[in-house]
Design a protein around this motif. Structure first.
Motif, PDB file in Angstrom:
ATOM      1  N   GLU A 165       0.843  -1.208   0.000  1.00 37.59           N
ATOM      2  CA  GLU A 165       0.000   0.000   0.000  1.00 37.59           C
ATOM      3  C   GLU A 165       0.873   1.252   0.000  1.00 37.59           C
ATOM      4  OE1 GLU A 165      -3.772   2.077   0.788  1.00 37.59           O
ATOM      5  OE2 GLU A 165      -3.577  -0.087   0.824  1.00 37.59           O
ATOM      6  N   ARG A 168       2.319   1.672  -3.408  1.00 38.60           N
ATOM      7  CA  ARG A 168       1.293   2.143  -4.333  1.00 38.60           C
ATOM      8  C   ARG A 168       1.018   3.635  -4.130  1.00 38.60           C
ATOM      9  NH1 ARG A 168      -2.857  -1.047  -2.830  1.00 38.60           N
ATOM     10  NH2 ARG A 168      -1.598  -2.853  -3.184  1.00 38.60           N
ATOM     11  N   ASN A 169       0.933   4.043  -2.876  1.00 42.58           N
ATOM     12  CA  ASN A 169       0.691   5.458  -2.581  1.00 42.58           C
ATOM     13  C   ASN A 169       1.856   6.323  -3.053  1.00 42.58           C
ATOM     14  OD1 ASN A 169      -1.793   4.977  -1.476  1.00 42.58           O
ATOM     15  ND2 ASN A 169      -1.034   4.877   0.638  1.00 42.58           N
ATOM     16  N   ALA A 170       3.074   5.841  -2.839  1.00 39.48           N
ATOM     17  CA  ALA A 170       4.234   6.601  -3.280  1.00 39.48           C
ATOM     18  C   ALA A 170       4.261   6.699  -4.807  1.00 39.48           C
ATOM     19  CB  ALA A 170       5.517   5.940  -2.781  1.00 39.48           C
ATOM     20  N   TYR A 171       3.922   5.628  -5.485  1.00 39.53           N
ATOM     21  CA  TYR A 171       3.867   5.617  -6.940  1.00 39.53           C
ATOM     22  C   TYR A 171       2.794   6.583  -7.434  1.00 39.53           C
ATOM     23  CZ  TYR A 171       3.224   3.869 -11.684  1.00 39.53           C
ATOM     24  OH  TYR A 171       3.119   3.765 -13.051  1.00 39.53           O
ATOM     25  N   ASN A 172       1.605   6.500  -6.826  1.00 38.67           N
ATOM     26  CA  ASN A 172       0.514   7.385  -7.231  1.00 38.67           C
ATOM     27  C   ASN A 172       0.840   8.846  -6.958  1.00 38.67           C
ATOM     28  OD1 ASN A 172      -1.019   5.250  -8.117  1.00 38.67           O
ATOM     29  ND2 ASN A 172      -2.202   5.065  -6.229  1.00 38.67           N
ATOM     30  N   ASN A 173       1.459   9.110  -5.839  1.00 41.41           N
ATOM     31  CA  ASN A 173       1.817  10.491  -5.496  1.00 41.41           C
ATOM     32  C   ASN A 173       2.860  11.045  -6.470  1.00 41.41           C
ATOM     33  OD1 ASN A 173       0.069  10.619  -3.363  1.00 41.41           O
ATOM     34  ND2 ASN A 173       1.625  10.068  -1.826  1.00 41.41           N
ATOM     35  N   TYR A 174       3.781  10.193  -6.887  1.00 42.50           N
ATOM     36  CA  TYR A 174       4.827  10.640  -7.783  1.00 42.50           C
ATOM     37  C   TYR A 174       4.326  10.905  -9.196  1.00 42.50           C
ATOM     38  CZ  TYR A 174       9.262  10.735 -10.264  1.00 42.50           C
ATOM     39  OH  TYR A 174      10.314  11.099 -11.066  1.00 42.50           O
ATOM     40  N   TYR A 175       3.491   9.987  -9.725  1.00 40.01           N
ATOM     41  CA  TYR A 175       3.067  10.070 -11.110  1.00 40.01           C
ATOM     42  C   TYR A 175       1.769  10.847 -11.315  1.00 40.01           C
ATOM     43  CZ  TYR A 175       6.756   6.920 -12.501  1.00 40.01           C
ATOM     44  OH  TYR A 175       7.982   6.377 -12.764  1.00 40.01           O
ATOM     45  N   TYR A 176       0.919  10.924 -10.364  1.00 36.67           N
ATOM     46  CA  TYR A 176      -0.403  11.527 -10.591  1.00 36.67           C
ATOM     47  C   TYR A 176      -0.581  12.877  -9.908  1.00 36.67           C
ATOM     48  CZ  TYR A 176      -1.563   7.017 -12.527  1.00 36.67           C
ATOM     49  OH  TYR A 176      -1.578   5.882 -13.285  1.00 36.67           O
ATOM     50  N   TYR A 177       0.357  13.364  -9.176  1.00 37.75           N
ATOM     51  CA  TYR A 177       0.218  14.688  -8.553  1.00 37.75           C
ATOM     52  C   TYR A 177       1.203  15.662  -9.074  1.00 37.75           C
ATOM     53  CZ  TYR A 177      -2.947  12.461  -5.326  1.00 37.75           C
ATOM     54  OH  TYR A 177      -3.988  11.786  -4.776  1.00 37.75           O
TER      55      TYR A 177
END
Length: 177
Positions: A165, A168-177
């Motif tokens: 988790e 996943r959060n780190a990946y989402n924060n990096y690519y989607y924000y």
């Protein structure tokens, strides 16, 4: 009539033709009967059904099982059971610690415990009380070890899921924000 039969229970002398003691009512035996009775006095309990049988018999008259003398070879399945539990424990630790994900960890501790379970169930189904007792002891040890490894698996699974988790959060924060 002369009182010549002595009661084996209370010691009172009874008449020759008496079948029971005048004082205590105990059955009186003739000398010939006493010799026959004394040869049967050595009795054992059948290891299979527990009934009392003469020590000299080879087959139980109650359950029909053969009474065999103690044999050192009978210990082999018991020793094999304890050894398989120990080997399964060591192998499970090695496989469990070497796994990188929960599925490998689950297989790492589950597969080595299959053989000890089979041996344990074999021991429990034997008619010999000593062998059955060791089978039950091994089953209790097996259950405790499986519960321990399952507890380890659950705690590692929670950690693994939290780590996934976080990734996943780190990946989402990096690519989607």
């Amino acid at each position: 009539m002369a009182k010549i039969k002595k009661c084996s229970n209370c010691g009172v002398f009874n008449e020759q033709d008496s079948k029971f003691c005048e004082k205590c009512g105990n059955k009186l035996y003739m000398e010939k009967e006493i010799k026959n009775k004394s040869s049967i006095v050595n009795k054992i309990n059948c290891p299979y059904c527990g009934s009392e049988i003469p020590a000299s018999v080879k087959k139980c008259s109650n359950c029909g099982e053969w009474i065999k003398p103690y044999n050192r070879g009978d210990n082999f399945p018991i020793i094999l059971g304890y050894a398989s539990i120990l080997i399964a424990f060591i192998l499970s630790i090695i496989l469990y610690m070497g796994s990188s994900n929960p599925t490998e960890a689950l297989l790492g501790f589950a597969i080595p415990f299959i053989l000890p379970l089979i041996i344990t169930l074999y021991l429990i189904t034997r008619k010999d009380p000593k062998t059955r007792k060791h089978g039950i002891i091994l089953l209790i040890i097996w259950i405790i070890l499986v519960m321990f490894f399952y507890w380890m698996y659950q705690s590692d699974l929670e950690s693994y899921l939290k780590l996934q988790e976080a990734r996943r959060n780190a990946y989402n924060n990096y690519y989607y924000y």
